[in-house]
Design an enzyme around this catalytic site. Structure first.
Site, PDB file in Angstrom:
ATOM      1  N   TYR A 116      -0.951  73.709  45.083  1.00 31.90           N
ATOM      2  CA  TYR A 116      -2.124  72.821  44.980  1.00 31.90           C
ATOM      3  C   TYR A 116      -1.849  71.436  45.577  1.00 31.90           C
ATOM      4  O   TYR A 116      -2.489  71.032  46.562  1.00 31.90           O
ATOM      5  CB  TYR A 116      -2.510  72.731  43.508  1.00 31.90           C
ATOM      6  CG  TYR A 116      -3.611  71.747  43.155  1.00 31.90           C
ATOM      7  CD1 TYR A 116      -4.776  71.642  43.917  1.00 31.90           C
ATOM      8  CD2 TYR A 116      -3.487  70.940  42.022  1.00 31.90           C
ATOM      9  CE1 TYR A 116      -5.787  70.755  43.563  1.00 31.90           C
ATOM     10  CE2 TYR A 116      -4.494  70.059  41.658  1.00 31.90           C
ATOM     11  CZ  TYR A 116      -5.637  69.962  42.430  1.00 31.90           C
ATOM     12  OH  TYR A 116      -6.628  69.087  42.077  1.00 31.90           O
ATOM     13  N   TYR A 174       9.964  71.695  30.622  1.00 31.15           N
ATOM     14  CA  TYR A 174       9.436  71.288  31.934  1.00 31.15           C
ATOM     15  C   TYR A 174       9.687  69.796  32.145  1.00 31.15           C
ATOM     16  O   TYR A 174      10.253  69.375  33.156  1.00 31.15           O
ATOM     17  CB  TYR A 174       7.940  71.602  32.030  1.00 31.15           C
ATOM     18  CG  TYR A 174       7.255  70.881  33.170  1.00 31.15           C
ATOM     19  CD1 TYR A 174       7.493  71.261  34.488  1.00 31.15           C
ATOM     20  CD2 TYR A 174       6.399  69.804  32.939  1.00 31.15           C
ATOM     21  CE1 TYR A 174       6.887  70.590  35.542  1.00 31.15           C
ATOM     22  CE2 TYR A 174       5.790  69.136  33.983  1.00 31.15           C
ATOM     23  CZ  TYR A 174       6.037  69.528  35.279  1.00 31.15           C
ATOM     24  OH  TYR A 174       5.447  68.857  36.319  1.00 31.15           O
ATOM     25  N   TYR A 230       3.672  61.851  38.649  1.00 29.92           N
ATOM     26  CA  TYR A 230       2.254  62.205  38.686  1.00 29.92           C
ATOM     27  C   TYR A 230       1.673  62.165  37.288  1.00 29.92           C
ATOM     28  O   TYR A 230       2.299  62.610  36.333  1.00 29.92           O
ATOM     29  CB  TYR A 230       2.031  63.643  39.163  1.00 29.92           C
ATOM     30  CG  TYR A 230       2.634  64.034  40.465  1.00 29.92           C
ATOM     31  CD1 TYR A 230       3.012  63.095  41.416  1.00 29.92           C
ATOM     32  CD2 TYR A 230       2.827  65.381  40.760  1.00 29.92           C
ATOM     33  CE1 TYR A 230       3.558  63.498  42.618  1.00 29.92           C
ATOM     34  CE2 TYR A 230       3.374  65.788  41.957  1.00 29.92           C
ATOM     35  CZ  TYR A 230       3.744  64.840  42.884  1.00 29.92           C
ATOM     36  OH  TYR A 230       4.289  65.247  44.072  1.00 29.92           O
ATOM     37  N   LEU A 256      -6.448  71.769  32.210  1.00 37.05           N
ATOM     38  CA  LEU A 256      -7.810  71.699  31.690  1.00 37.05           C
ATOM     39  C   LEU A 256      -8.878  71.974  32.744  1.00 37.05           C
ATOM     40  O   LEU A 256      -9.742  72.831  32.560  1.00 37.05           O
ATOM     41  CB  LEU A 256      -8.047  70.314  31.063  1.00 37.05           C
ATOM     42  CG  LEU A 256      -9.488  70.017  30.640  1.00 37.05           C
ATOM     43  CD1 LEU A 256      -9.902  70.903  29.473  1.00 37.05           C
ATOM     44  CD2 LEU A 256      -9.656  68.538  30.281  1.00 37.05           C
ATOM     45  N   GLY A 315       3.957  70.619  22.145  1.00 38.57           N
ATOM     46  CA  GLY A 315       4.447  69.747  23.217  1.00 38.57           C
ATOM     47  C   GLY A 315       3.409  68.804  23.802  1.00 38.57           C
ATOM     48  O   GLY A 315       3.719  68.005  24.672  1.00 38.57           O
ATOM     49  N   ASP A 316       2.159  68.883  23.362  1.00 32.98           N
ATOM     50  CA  ASP A 316       1.117  67.979  23.882  1.00 32.98           C
ATOM     51  C   ASP A 316       1.161  66.625  23.165  1.00 32.98           C
ATOM     52  O   ASP A 316       1.349  66.574  21.955  1.00 32.98           O
ATOM     53  CB  ASP A 316      -0.280  68.590  23.683  1.00 32.98           C
ATOM     54  CG  ASP A 316      -0.669  69.543  24.800  1.00 32.98           C
ATOM     55  OD1 ASP A 316       0.089  69.628  25.782  1.00 32.98           O
ATOM     56  OD2 ASP A 316      -1.717  70.194  24.694  1.00 32.98           O
TER      57      ASP A 316
END
EC number: 5.1.3.2
Length: 348
Positions: A13, A157, A185, A208, A302-303
């Site tokens: 992407y 990650y 980012y 999302l 993890g959010d």
């Protein structure tokens, strides 16, 4: 002669949008990708890059390759003379990283170490690395600036990105011939204005907005909102969403910075504005004219509650800032989704 830049993971992407900007800026990109997050087009070329060629009228050199394949990388560096490397290749799903930590460390860490060793052996010491705001972990304050402590990452990650940042810093410290720009980012969304390239997640989207747009187009029935009990305005998670074209242009600014013998530099690429999940749903409803049904489910491991950038350093040192606002992000995303209901697998 156009300067040749190696782009690892360049069919994905952000990679494909950056390859397009590289071509527009007069560089000659050489792309390697292992198709983990890309779809084959005609011949051996990824469909995303085939479309980039169509859009720009310029050709892209491509080789199918895994960054863990040392022999193939060696051959590549023997054959080509690169001015710099933009390193996107890696695994990138937060949730999956919690389930499969070793995969993430093997691909992201070992892959990057091998790449850096081969770059060093061939005297290519200019690097732009795609890092992430996840290196900040749970924000101690907002907006996040580059001085915010890193390393308190909430998932493998994010940890893999943090470890790579530290490796690159140490490398630049040890050998002053190295120049590296680490780009943190925030949350890239949207698509090229043509609607020809965009985000095409394989399987169920982890992010999302691709999910929201797939609900809008009818590919998925309902959006799961992970938690509405966060300490935010409406209880849903807040993120800094940035148009992928703005993000891609940040890499061109980073390449220019390398020319200044800059050593190791770190920049946030974000807009500085945070939007909640429900605000994003509303913005997408406005852009698409479709109702987007959602249901609230448990928080995702993890959010964090809220995360947005202070992007002023990138403006000051790179002359870069995000130009495209939320409406434009959603309109461009919707155009891509509408023209490509099945992503890159859509037959023209």
């Amino acid at each position: 002669m156009a300067e040749k830049v190696l782009v690892t993971g360049g069919a994905g992407y952000i990679g494909s949008h950056t390859v397009l900007e590289l071509l527009e800026a007069g560089y000659s990109p050489m792309v390697i990708d292992n198709f983990h997050n890309a779809i084959r087009g005609g011949g051996s070329m990824p469909e995303s890059l085939r479309r980039v060629q169509d859009l720009t009228g310029r050709s892209v050199e491509f080789e199918e390759m895994d960054i863990l394949d040392q022999a193939a990388l060696q051959r590549l560096f023997k054959k080509h003379s690169f001015m710099a490397v933009i390193h996107f290749a890696g695994l990138k799903a937060v949730g999956e990283s919690v389930q499969k930590p070793l995969d993430y460390y093997r691909v992201n860490l070992t892959g990057t170490i091998q790449l850096l060793e081969i770059m060093r052996a061939h005297g290519v010491k200019n690097l732009v690395f795609s890092s992430s705001a996840t290196v900040y972990g749970n924000p101690q304050y907002l907006p996040l600036d580059e001085a915010h402590p890193t390393g308190g990452c909430t998932n493998p990650y994010g940890k893999s990105k943090f470890f790579i940042e530290e490796m690159i810093r140490d490398l630049c410290q040890a050998d002053k011939a190295w120049n590296a720009v680490l780009l943190r980012y925030f949350n890239p969304i949207g698509a090229h204005a043509s609607g020809c390239i965009g985000e095409d997640p394989q399987g169920i989207p982890n992010n999302l907005m691709p999910y929201v747009s797939q609900v809008a187009i009818g590919r998925r029935e309902v959006l799961n909102v992970f938690g509405n009990d966060y300490d935010t305005e409406d209880g849903t998670g807040v993120r800094d969403y940035i148009h992928v074209v703005d993000l891609a242009k940040g890499h061109i600014a980073a390449l220019r910075k390398l020319k200044e013998q800059c050593g190791c530099r770190i920049y946030n690429l974000g807009t500085g504005t945070g939007y909640s999940v429900l605000q994003m749903v509303q913005a997408m409803e406005k852009a698409s004219g479709k109702k987007i049904p959602y249901k609230v489910v448990a928080r995702r491991e993890g959010d964090v509650a809220a995360c947005y950038a202070n992007p002023s350093l990138a403006l000051k040192e790179l002359g870069w800032s995000a130009a495209l606002g939320l409406d434009r992000m959603c309109e461009d995303l919707w155009r891509w989704q509408k023209q490509n209901p099945s992503g890159f697998g859509t037959q023209a």
